[in-house]
Design an enzyme around this catalytic site. Structure first.
Site, PDB file in Angstrom:
ATOM      1  N   LYS A  35       0.846  -1.203   0.000  1.00 55.73           N
ATOM      2  CA  LYS A  35       0.000   0.000   0.000  1.00 55.73           C
ATOM      3  C   LYS A  35       0.881   1.253   0.000  1.00 55.73           C
ATOM      4  O   LYS A  35       2.087   1.179   0.259  1.00 55.73           O
ATOM      5  CB  LYS A  35      -0.905  -0.020   1.236  1.00 55.73           C
ATOM      6  CG  LYS A  35      -0.149  -0.005   2.557  1.00 55.73           C
ATOM      7  CD  LYS A  35      -1.060  -0.326   3.740  1.00 55.73           C
ATOM      8  CE  LYS A  35      -0.280  -0.328   5.050  1.00 55.73           C
ATOM      9  NZ  LYS A  35      -1.073  -0.860   6.155  1.00 55.73           N
ATOM     10  N   ARG A 130     -10.401   0.240  15.511  1.00 59.26           N
ATOM     11  CA  ARG A 130     -10.240   1.025  14.294  1.00 59.26           C
ATOM     12  C   ARG A 130     -11.250   0.461  13.299  1.00 59.26           C
ATOM     13  O   ARG A 130     -12.306   1.022  13.123  1.00 59.26           O
ATOM     14  CB  ARG A 130      -8.783   0.929  13.815  1.00 59.26           C
ATOM     15  CG  ARG A 130      -8.343   2.086  12.969  1.00 59.26           C
ATOM     16  CD  ARG A 130      -6.860   2.047  12.666  1.00 59.26           C
ATOM     17  NE  ARG A 130      -6.438   0.817  12.017  1.00 59.26           N
ATOM     18  CZ  ARG A 130      -5.216   0.604  11.533  1.00 59.26           C
ATOM     19  NH1 ARG A 130      -4.291   1.535  11.636  1.00 59.26           N
ATOM     20  NH2 ARG A 130      -4.910  -0.532  10.952  1.00 59.26           N
ATOM     21  N   TYR A 253      18.151  28.620   9.888  1.00 62.22           N
ATOM     22  CA  TYR A 253      16.948  29.321  10.335  1.00 62.22           C
ATOM     23  C   TYR A 253      16.826  29.279  11.852  1.00 62.22           C
ATOM     24  O   TYR A 253      17.075  28.242  12.477  1.00 62.22           O
ATOM     25  CB  TYR A 253      15.700  28.671   9.734  1.00 62.22           C
ATOM     26  CG  TYR A 253      15.508  28.984   8.271  1.00 62.22           C
ATOM     27  CD1 TYR A 253      15.318  30.292   7.831  1.00 62.22           C
ATOM     28  CD2 TYR A 253      15.496  27.957   7.332  1.00 62.22           C
ATOM     29  CE1 TYR A 253      15.124  30.566   6.495  1.00 62.22           C
ATOM     30  CE2 TYR A 253      15.297  28.226   5.985  1.00 62.22           C
ATOM     31  CZ  TYR A 253      15.111  29.534   5.572  1.00 62.22           C
ATOM     32  OH  TYR A 253      14.925  29.810   4.252  1.00 62.22           O
ATOM     33  N   MET A 301      14.097  23.628   3.265  1.00 58.43           N
ATOM     34  CA  MET A 301      13.361  22.926   2.210  1.00 58.43           C
ATOM     35  C   MET A 301      14.302  22.136   1.293  1.00 58.43           C
ATOM     36  O   MET A 301      13.986  21.029   0.874  1.00 58.43           O
ATOM     37  CB  MET A 301      12.542  23.920   1.387  1.00 58.43           C
ATOM     38  CG  MET A 301      11.579  23.226   0.433  1.00 58.43           C
ATOM     39  SD  MET A 301      10.625  24.374  -0.564  1.00 58.43           S
ATOM     40  CE  MET A 301       9.520  25.097   0.633  1.00 58.43           C
TER      41      MET A 301
HETATM   42  C1  LIG Z   1      -0.336  -1.887   6.755  1.00 61.82           C
HETATM   43  C2  LIG Z   1      -0.917  -3.138   7.304  1.00 61.82           C
HETATM   44  C3  LIG Z   1      -0.116  -4.283   7.511  1.00 61.82           C
HETATM   45  C4  LIG Z   1       1.385  -4.259   7.395  1.00 61.82           C
HETATM   46  O1  LIG Z   1       1.909  -3.763   8.614  1.00 61.82           O
HETATM   47  P1  LIG Z   1       3.476  -3.667   8.879  1.00 61.82           P
HETATM   48  O2  LIG Z   1       3.566  -3.180  10.261  1.00 61.82           O
HETATM   49  O3  LIG Z   1       3.998  -2.684   7.898  1.00 61.82           O
HETATM   50  O4  LIG Z   1       4.019  -5.038   8.666  1.00 61.82           O
HETATM   51  C5  LIG Z   1      -0.752  -5.434   7.896  1.00 61.82           C
HETATM   52  N1  LIG Z   1      -2.087  -5.474   8.091  1.00 61.82           N
HETATM   53  C6  LIG Z   1      -2.866  -4.402   7.934  1.00 61.82           C
HETATM   54  C7  LIG Z   1      -4.335  -4.499   8.177  1.00 61.82           C
HETATM   55  C8  LIG Z   1      -2.316  -3.194   7.549  1.00 61.82           C
HETATM   56  O5  LIG Z   1      -3.093  -2.115   7.408  1.00 61.82           O
END
Ligand SMILES: *Cc1c(COP(=O)(O)O)cnc(C)c1O
Length: 357
Positions: A35, A130, A253, A301
């Site tokens: 993702k 969640r 800065y 930046m």
């Molecule tokens: C992103 C995600 C993972 C992967 O998690 P990592 O900590 O990056 O291994 C697994 N399961 C779900 C539901 C996720 O959203």
């Protein structure tokens, strides 16, 4: 000439890290989590590299899955947040996507589809609050889903809130909440990277490795190399200016660094415009010519300033911000964040170069 600020992505290391996940859970399928543009590493290149070795992919949303199917990926693809509308349910059917189902509305959408053989992952809220159905509701949800003509397979999934700390009591509580559902005899998926390392009893039929594929550690207080993971992303730039300053003089800065002694300051061509975090504090390590030097002053930046007092560093010397020789986990600690965020924040200004295939 190409800008020296670039990121190298080692696809060989990526595959080795996947094999590491498989070796930790030899009896489970492993869907590589790609993702968010493969955690900033590039969805297309990462998917093309992994496609010949993985059991499947997991992404957050249908749009990401569509990109993979458009590339010609035929492997299973799991959409972790599930469909966000009736049209996405139809896409799941058309594109043969496995989808998480976590609320009643999604079931309503599915009930309006004619026929098909969808593969569902019913998400159980084992305590994180969640996404997901509370465990008591799951048996009735499953029987409701089995009645739909579009549903072929169902498995269960859940996610841990505190698996990064292997001794956390909350994880035991979450496992217990899932144990009650084991009797249903459905395949189960609980393990992210952290659980892959620390909870072998939770591997079950399917694991979901994410961050470990990219070589960073999912566990608190441990860095990728400690876990035998190989860095995949190496972020580099070069020294574009060097200044000798006097004790008491300041850099950058807000006068974010005041020299305690006469100091040599190297300016490196990378900043938050490239995704190097502005939250990096004085002292954050920067590798220049293979040696670690402390960040000195605020991140701009396009530039950072590094205290290289006592070195023979010169214009054009290469700097590594994280990757080979400097774990992103270490840099993240200095920024009060995690490597996940460093990877995802890389901007498009940085040219990506892929090594291996
Ligand atoms: C992103 C995600 C993972 C992967 O998690 P990592 O900590 O990056 O291994 C697994 N399961 C779900 C539901 C996720 O959203």
């Amino acid at each position: 000439m190409a800008r020296a600020t670039q990121v190298l992505i080692d696809l060989h290391a990526l595959k080795e890290n996947y094999q590491k996940a498989k070796s930790l859970a030899p009896d489970s399928l492993a869907y590589a989590v790609i993702k968010a543009n493969a955690y900033g590493h590039g969805l297309t290149q990462v998917a093309n590299s992994l496609v010949s070795v993985v059991d499947g992919f997991a992404v957050a949303c249908v749009d990401e899955a569509v990109l993979l199917r458009e590339m010609g990926v035929l492997l299973p693809i799991l959409v972790l947040e599930g469909p966000m509308g009736p049209d996405e349910c139809q896409s799941a059917l058309d594109l043969d996507l496995q989808i998480a189902i976590h609320n009643e509305q999604q079931i309503q959408w599915l009930s309006q589809l004619d026929e098909g053989d969808l593969h569902l992952h019913v998400k159980v809220d084992s305590g994180m609050h969640r996404l997901g159905f509370s465990p008591q509701l799951v048996p009735s949800i499953i029987s409701q889903l089995h009645k739909l003509r579009v549903v072929n397979d169902i498995q269960l999934m859940s996610h841990f809130a505190c698996a990064d700390d292997p001794n956390h009591v909350f994880t035991a509580e979450q496992i217990q909440n899932m144990d009650g559902l084991m009797a249903m005899g459905l395949p189960m998926s609980l393990s992210n990277s952290a659980a892959i390392f620390s909870l072998p009893q939770c591997h079950h039929q399917l694991i979901r490795p994410g961050i470990m594929l990219y070589g960073a550690s999912p566990l608190l207080g441990q860095y990728g190399p400690d876990l035998d993971l190989q860095p995949v992303m190496t972020l580099q730039s070069e020294v574009i200016a060097i200044h000798q300053i006097k004790a008491g003089e300041s850099v950058g800065y807000g006068q974010g660094f005041i020299a305690q002694q006469d100091s040599l300051i190297a300016v490196v061509a990378i900043g938050y415009g490239d995704g190097y975090p502005r939250s990096a504090k004085n002292g954050t390590p920067v590798l220049i010519k293979g040696k670690s030097w402390p960040l000195a002053g605020r991140v701009s930046m396009d530039m950072i300033t590094v205290d290289v007092t006592g070195s023979d560093i010169q214009l054009g010397d290469r700097a590594t911000l994280w990757g080979i020789g400097l774990s992103a986990d270490v840099v993240a600690e200095h920024c009060g964040t995690i490597a996940y965020e460093l990877f995802c924040q890389l901007t498009n200004r940085v040219n990506r170069h892929y090594l291996g295939s």
